[in-house]
Design a protein around this motif. Structure first.
Motif, short mmCIF file in Angstrom:
data_model
loop_
_atom_site.label_atom_id
_atom_site.label_comp_id
_atom_site.label_asym_id
_atom_site.label_seq_id
_atom_site.Cartn_x
_atom_site.Cartn_y
_atom_site.Cartn_z
N GLU A 17 0.85 -1.19 0.00
CA GLU A 17 0.00 0.00 0.00
C GLU A 17 0.88 1.24 0.00
N THR A 18 0.49 2.25 -0.74
CA THR A 18 1.21 3.52 -0.77
C THR A 18 0.23 4.67 -0.84
N SER A 19 0.66 5.82 -0.34
CA SER A 19 -0.20 7.01 -0.40
C SER A 19 0.14 7.87 -1.61
N GLN A 20 1.12 7.45 -2.40
CA GLN A 20 1.47 8.19 -3.61
C GLN A 20 0.33 8.10 -4.62
N PRO A 21 0.09 9.18 -5.37
CA PRO A 21 -0.98 9.13 -6.38
C PRO A 21 -0.64 8.15 -7.51
N ALA A 22 -1.68 7.62 -8.12
CA ALA A 22 -1.51 6.64 -9.21
C ALA A 22 -0.70 7.23 -10.35
N SER A 23 -0.92 8.49 -10.66
CA SER A 23 -0.20 9.13 -11.77
C SER A 23 1.31 9.17 -11.50
N GLU A 24 1.70 9.37 -10.25
CA GLU A 24 3.12 9.40 -9.89
C GLU A 24 3.77 8.03 -10.02
N ILE A 25 3.06 7.00 -9.57
CA ILE A 25 3.58 5.63 -9.68
C ILE A 25 3.66 5.22 -11.14
N GLU A 26 2.62 5.53 -11.90
CA GLU A 26 2.59 5.20 -13.33
C GLU A 26 3.76 5.87 -14.06
N GLN A 27 4.01 7.12 -13.76
CA GLN A 27 5.11 7.84 -14.40
C GLN A 27 6.46 7.24 -14.03
N ALA A 28 6.64 6.84 -12.77
CA ALA A 28 7.90 6.23 -12.33
C ALA A 28 8.15 4.91 -13.07
N VAL A 29 7.10 4.12 -13.25
CA VAL A 29 7.22 2.84 -13.96
C VAL A 29 7.55 3.08 -15.43
N LYS A 30 6.82 3.99 -16.06
CA LYS A 30 7.07 4.30 -17.48
C LYS A 30 8.49 4.81 -17.69
N THR A 31 8.93 5.70 -16.84
CA THR A 31 10.29 6.26 -16.97
C THR A 31 11.34 5.17 -16.82
N ALA A 32 11.17 4.30 -15.82
CA ALA A 32 12.14 3.23 -15.60
C ALA A 32 12.22 2.28 -16.80
N LEU A 33 11.07 1.97 -17.39
CA LEU A 33 11.05 1.05 -18.53
C LEU A 33 11.55 1.70 -19.82
N GLU A 34 11.19 2.95 -20.04
CA GLU A 34 11.57 3.63 -21.28
C GLU A 34 13.04 4.01 -21.32
N LYS B 18 17.99 0.04 -14.68
CA LYS B 18 18.17 -1.32 -14.13
C LYS B 18 17.15 -1.62 -13.04
N LEU B 19 16.78 -0.58 -12.24
CA LEU B 19 15.89 -0.79 -11.10
C LEU B 19 14.75 0.21 -11.09
N LEU B 20 13.61 -0.23 -10.55
CA LEU B 20 12.47 0.62 -10.27
C LEU B 20 12.41 0.73 -8.76
N ALA B 21 12.46 1.94 -8.22
CA ALA B 21 12.45 2.16 -6.77
C ALA B 21 11.10 2.74 -6.36
N LEU B 22 10.44 2.06 -5.40
CA LEU B 22 9.16 2.51 -4.87
C LEU B 22 9.17 2.38 -3.35
N LYS B 23 8.32 3.16 -2.66
CA LYS B 23 8.21 3.08 -1.21
C LYS B 23 6.76 2.87 -0.81
N ASP B 24 6.56 2.14 0.29
CA ASP B 24 5.21 1.95 0.79
C ASP B 24 4.91 2.93 1.91
N ASP B 25 3.72 2.83 2.49
CA ASP B 25 3.29 3.74 3.55
C ASP B 25 4.09 3.60 4.83
N LYS B 26 4.70 2.44 5.04
CA LYS B 26 5.46 2.19 6.26
C LYS B 26 6.92 2.60 6.13
N GLY B 27 7.31 3.08 4.95
CA GLY B 27 8.69 3.50 4.73
C GLY B 27 9.60 2.43 4.16
N THR B 28 9.05 1.27 3.84
CA THR B 28 9.84 0.20 3.25
C THR B 28 10.13 0.54 1.79
#
Length: 74
Positions: A17-34, A38-48
């Motif tokens: 679970e994350t509090s980041q907006p869907a548009s922000e996560i989608e953009q991070a994934v697209k940028t990493a793939l395009e 090498k890595l996609l970095a994401l954080k959850d609500d607990k700081g993991t």
């Protein structure tokens, strides 16, 4: 919002679970793939932090940004 990431050649998926907006996560994934990152970095609500190799990403599922209702639905 709930995020689920399927990993190639693995029967399990990464889910958190994350509090980041869907548009922000989608953009991070697209940028990493395009950009062939090498890595996609994401954080959850607990700081993991999650570092996911982009070559192993099978799919990314973004849940709704609505909070879940608690109780009985009639």
């Amino acid at each position: 919002m709930e995020i689920r990431i399927g990993i190639l050649n693995s029967p399990r998926e990464i889910g958190f679970e994350t509090s980041q907006p869907a548009s922000e996560i989608e953009q991070a994934v697209k940028t990493a793939l395009e950009t062939d990152a090498k890595l996609l970095a994401l954080k959850d609500d607990k700081g993991t932090s999650y570092l996911i190799p982009t070559a192993g990403i099978g799919y990314v599922e973004l849940g709704t940004e609505e909070s879940r209702r608690i109780g009985f639905v009639g």
